[in-house]
Design an enzyme around this catalytic site. Structure first.
Site, PDB file in Angstrom:
ATOM      1  N   LYS A  98       0.795  -1.289   0.223  1.00  0.00           N
ATOM      2  CA  LYS A  98      -0.008  -0.003  -0.133  1.00  0.00           C
ATOM      3  C   LYS A  98       0.709   1.371  -0.078  1.00  0.00           C
ATOM      4  CE  LYS A  98      -3.799   0.390   2.671  1.00  0.00           C
ATOM      5  NZ  LYS A  98      -4.638   0.310   3.574  1.00  0.00           N
TER       6      LYS A  98
HETATM    7  O1  G3P Z   1      -7.187   1.277   5.163  1.00  0.00           O
HETATM    8  C1  G3P Z   1      -7.509   2.290   6.224  1.00  0.00           C
HETATM    9  C2  G3P Z   1      -8.634   3.277   5.691  1.00  0.00           C
HETATM   10  O2  G3P Z   1      -9.779   2.313   5.739  1.00  0.00           O
HETATM   11  C3  G3P Z   1      -8.765   4.245   6.823  1.00  0.00           C
HETATM   12  O3  G3P Z   1      -9.898   4.026   7.577  1.00  0.00           O
HETATM   13  O4  G3P Z   1     -11.099   4.686   9.405  1.00  0.00           O
HETATM   14  O5  G3P Z   1      -8.831   5.824   9.310  1.00  0.00           O
HETATM   15  O6  G3P Z   1     -10.978   6.454   7.957  1.00  0.00           O
HETATM   16  P1  G3P Z   1     -10.250   5.212   8.722  1.00  0.00           P
END
Ligand code: G3P
Length: 222
Positions: free
Chosen positions: A86
């Site tokens: 990633k």
């Molecule tokens: O893979 C990470 C992405 O899903 C970010 O998630 O919950 O930090 O907005 P969040």
């Protein structure tokens, strides 16, 4: 469609992997720190937990081009197959995605906030694009922008898959599955909410109660 779990919680991933047909697991540096364990130990646990056919996505931590490439090469060798790196869509990240494509390293372009960022990463050869659906809602409509990205790839016949991320509720996932998204990566709590419904539990309780009342036993066969 690929259903991916966005988590490093080994116990919950194990449980959901039994309940659902899971394509793989995505993590990011924050998710790994939330495990409360050393990140490299959690990565080892994830590798042991997943079957060779399931995909694992690990994010680079370094932010400069050389550093990203150094970590990307190491991440890509963690498993013989189905290992994805990633990389956030910064300037250095976009350059690194191009180099990874040349070197045969599989990538997921992440931290995407606009359809244009995603489209450019796709043109650079990213295998997956992760728009941050819920976070994008701070700037507009994350679901609609993700649908735009899906459409951009479709009309230009680019094979890169969109794996929508950053979900906070089942509605956001629902809308994108309905729109034909190629993949979603869903946190464990949202995925459990997609599976569980109190009315299902009530319905099963009614079946059991009626059966017992009528036949005075708990099973179908005597
Ligand atoms: O893979 C990470 C992405 O899903 C970010 O998630 O919950 O930090 O907005 P969040």
């Amino acid at each position: 469609m690929e259903l991916i779990i966005d988590s490093a919680d080994i116990g919950k991933i194990k449980a959901l992997n039994e309940l659902c047909t899971v394509t793989g697991v995505t993590t990011n540096p924050t998710i790994l720190t939330q495990s409360g364990k050393e990140a490299l130990d959690v990565i080892d646990e994830l590798i042991s937990l997943l079957s060779p056919d399931q995909k694992l996505f690990i994010q680079v931590v370094k932010t400069d081009y050389e550093g990203i490439m150094e970590e990307a090469r190491k991440i890509s060798k963690l498993r013989p197959k189905n290992m994805y790196v990633k990389i956030p869509v910064t300037h250095d990240g976009l350059k690194a995605i191009k180099t990874c494509k040349e070197e045969g390293i599989h990538t997921l372009a992440t931290a995407i906030y606009t359809a244009e960022q995603g489209f450019i990463a796709a043109c650079n050869g990213a295998d997956y694009l992760a728009p941050y659906v819920n976070r994008m809602c701070n700037y507009g409509d994350g679901v609609e922008t993700t649908k735009d990205l899906i459409e951009m790839l479709r009309v230009h016949q680019i094979p890169t898959k969109v794996v929508a991320a950053s979900f906070k509720n089942t509605y956001q996932v629902h809308e994108l599955i309905k729109a034909g998204i190629q993949a979603v990566t869903v946190p464990c709590d949202v995925l459990f909410n997609m599976i569980d419904h109190p009315a299902t539990t009530i319905a099963v309780g009614e079946f059991t109660m009626n059966w017992q009342k009528a036949y005075n036993r708990k099973e179908l066969f005597k």
